[in-house]
Design a protein around this motif. Structure first.
Motif, PDB file in Angstrom:
ATOM      1  N   MET A   1       1.918   6.031  -8.444  1.00 54.06           N
ATOM      2  CA  MET A   1       3.171   5.692  -6.974  1.00 54.06           C
ATOM      3  C   MET A   1       2.102   4.717  -6.129  1.00 54.06           C
ATOM      4  O   MET A   1       0.864   4.544  -5.461  1.00 54.06           O
ATOM      5  N   SER A   2       3.928   3.770  -5.559  1.00 51.01           N
ATOM      6  CA  SER A   2       2.910   3.022  -5.336  1.00 51.01           C
ATOM      7  C   SER A   2       3.176   3.358  -3.308  1.00 51.01           C
ATOM      8  O   SER A   2       3.932   3.470  -3.162  1.00 51.01           O
ATOM      9  N   GLU A   3       2.313   3.017  -2.012  1.00 49.53           N
ATOM     10  CA  GLU A   3       2.606   3.493  -0.868  1.00 49.53           C
ATOM     11  C   GLU A   3       1.750   2.464  -0.057  1.00 49.53           C
ATOM     12  O   GLU A   3      -0.071   2.125  -0.269  1.00 49.53           O
ATOM     13  N   GLU A   4       2.836   1.862   0.451  1.00 46.56           N
ATOM     14  CA  GLU A   4       2.178   0.753   0.888  1.00 46.56           C
ATOM     15  C   GLU A   4       1.345   0.859   2.422  1.00 46.56           C
ATOM     16  O   GLU A   4       1.604   2.260   3.289  1.00 46.56           O
ATOM     17  N   HIS A   5       0.807   0.131   3.003  1.00 47.44           N
ATOM     18  CA  HIS A   5      -0.694   0.576   3.998  1.00 47.44           C
ATOM     19  C   HIS A   5      -1.061  -1.037   5.142  1.00 47.44           C
ATOM     20  O   HIS A   5      -0.609  -1.683   4.538  1.00 47.44           O
ATOM     21  N   GLY A   6      -0.885  -0.396   5.897  1.00 49.41           N
ATOM     22  CA  GLY A   6      -0.700  -1.685   7.367  1.00 49.41           C
ATOM     23  C   GLY A   6      -2.070  -1.815   7.768  1.00 49.41           C
ATOM     24  O   GLY A   6      -2.634  -0.988   8.102  1.00 49.41           O
ATOM     25  N   PHE A   7      -3.006  -2.595   8.126  1.00 52.21           N
ATOM     26  CA  PHE A   7      -3.927  -3.263   8.749  1.00 52.21           C
ATOM     27  C   PHE A   7      -3.819  -3.657   8.713  1.00 52.21           C
ATOM     28  O   PHE A   7      -2.754  -5.181   9.201  1.00 52.21           O
ATOM     29  N   TYR A   8      -4.606  -4.464  10.529  1.00 56.91           N
ATOM     30  CA  TYR A   8      -4.475  -5.676  11.531  1.00 56.91           C
ATOM     31  C   TYR A   8      -6.258  -5.722  12.031  1.00 56.91           C
ATOM     32  O   TYR A   8      -6.575  -4.789  12.096  1.00 56.91           O
ATOM     33  N   HIS A   9      -5.742  -7.078  12.258  1.00 55.77           N
ATOM     34  CA  HIS A   9      -7.699  -7.661  13.114  1.00 55.77           C
ATOM     35  C   HIS A   9      -6.399  -8.637  14.027  1.00 55.77           C
ATOM     36  O   HIS A   9      -6.103  -9.139  13.847  1.00 55.77           O
ATOM     37  N   PRO A  10      -7.466  -8.413  15.366  1.00 54.69           N
ATOM     38  CA  PRO A  10      -7.058  -9.196  16.237  1.00 54.69           C
ATOM     39  C   PRO A  10      -6.884 -10.723  16.274  1.00 54.69           C
ATOM     40  O   PRO A  10      -5.727 -11.607  16.844  1.00 54.69           O
ATOM     41  N   ILE A  11      -7.444 -11.262  15.094  1.00 53.17           N
ATOM     42  CA  ILE A  11      -7.646 -12.320  15.119  1.00 53.17           C
ATOM     43  C   ILE A  11      -6.680 -13.255  13.636  1.00 53.17           C
ATOM     44  O   ILE A  11      -5.822 -14.202  13.714  1.00 53.17           O
ATOM     45  N   VAL A  12      -6.784 -12.156  12.849  1.00 50.09           N
ATOM     46  CA  VAL A  12      -6.419 -12.862  10.922  1.00 50.09           C
ATOM     47  C   VAL A  12      -5.064 -12.142  11.551  1.00 50.09           C
ATOM     48  O   VAL A  12      -3.985 -12.665  11.133  1.00 50.09           O
ATOM     49  N   GLY A  13      -4.475 -11.068  12.243  1.00 47.70           N
ATOM     50  CA  GLY A  13      -2.913 -10.450  11.867  1.00 47.70           C
ATOM     51  C   GLY A  13      -2.749  -9.528  11.298  1.00 47.70           C
ATOM     52  O   GLY A  13      -3.601  -8.631  11.122  1.00 47.70           O
TER      53      GLY A  13
END
Length: 141
Positions: free
Chosen positions: A1-13
């Motif tokens: 099963m595909s489950e999306e996840h989000g990530f954030y880095h202040p420089i990379v975005g």
């Protein structure tokens, strides 16, 4: 099963994955990367661990309206071309003929412009029509 996840880095975005990355993959992310809620739309910016709606940027280029003065329209045509346009205009309804005859200018944002372009293109071809209908001036809409 595909489950999306989000990530954030202040420089990379911000980025999303289509499945939960393994610990080994997450260890390769830049230091300071944090899990982040999925981005809800294009006009959202990350702020304090959530998303904030941002107005889309304003298009810096206004729509340009071509303005053609009748004197330039008729000057650009040869006598036979002007006669041909006149003959076609005689076939138009009274209102259209009156607008055409009384106009102090022809504008690309006016209903008559399409008729002028159609007539010129049918009578003289696209290249000659473009020469005849070239703007006398360009103005912002």
């Amino acid at each position: 099963m595909s489950e999306e996840h989000g990530f954030y880095h202040p420089i990379v975005g911000y980025w999303q994955t289509t499945s939960e990355p393994s610990k080994a993959v997450q260890d390769l992310y830049p230091e300071g990367t944090i899990p982040y809620p999925l981005k809800p739309g294009d006009n959202c910016i990350p702020k304090d661990g959530a998303w904030e709606y941002a107005e889309p940027p304003v298009d810096p280029w206004p729509e340009i309206v071509s303005v053609l003065y009748p004197v330039h329209l008729w000057e650009r045509m040869t006598k036979p071309e002007a006669e041909a346009v006149g003959a076609v205009m005689k076939q138009q309804d009274f209102r259209t003929r009156q607008i055409f005859a009384s106009a102090s200018s022809y504008r690309s944002d006016h209903e008559l412009w399409l008729l002028l372009k159609q007539i010129a293109t049918q009578l003289f071809g696209a290249d000659r029509a473009a020469q005849i209908l070239a703007p006398s001036e360009l103005i912002p809409a």
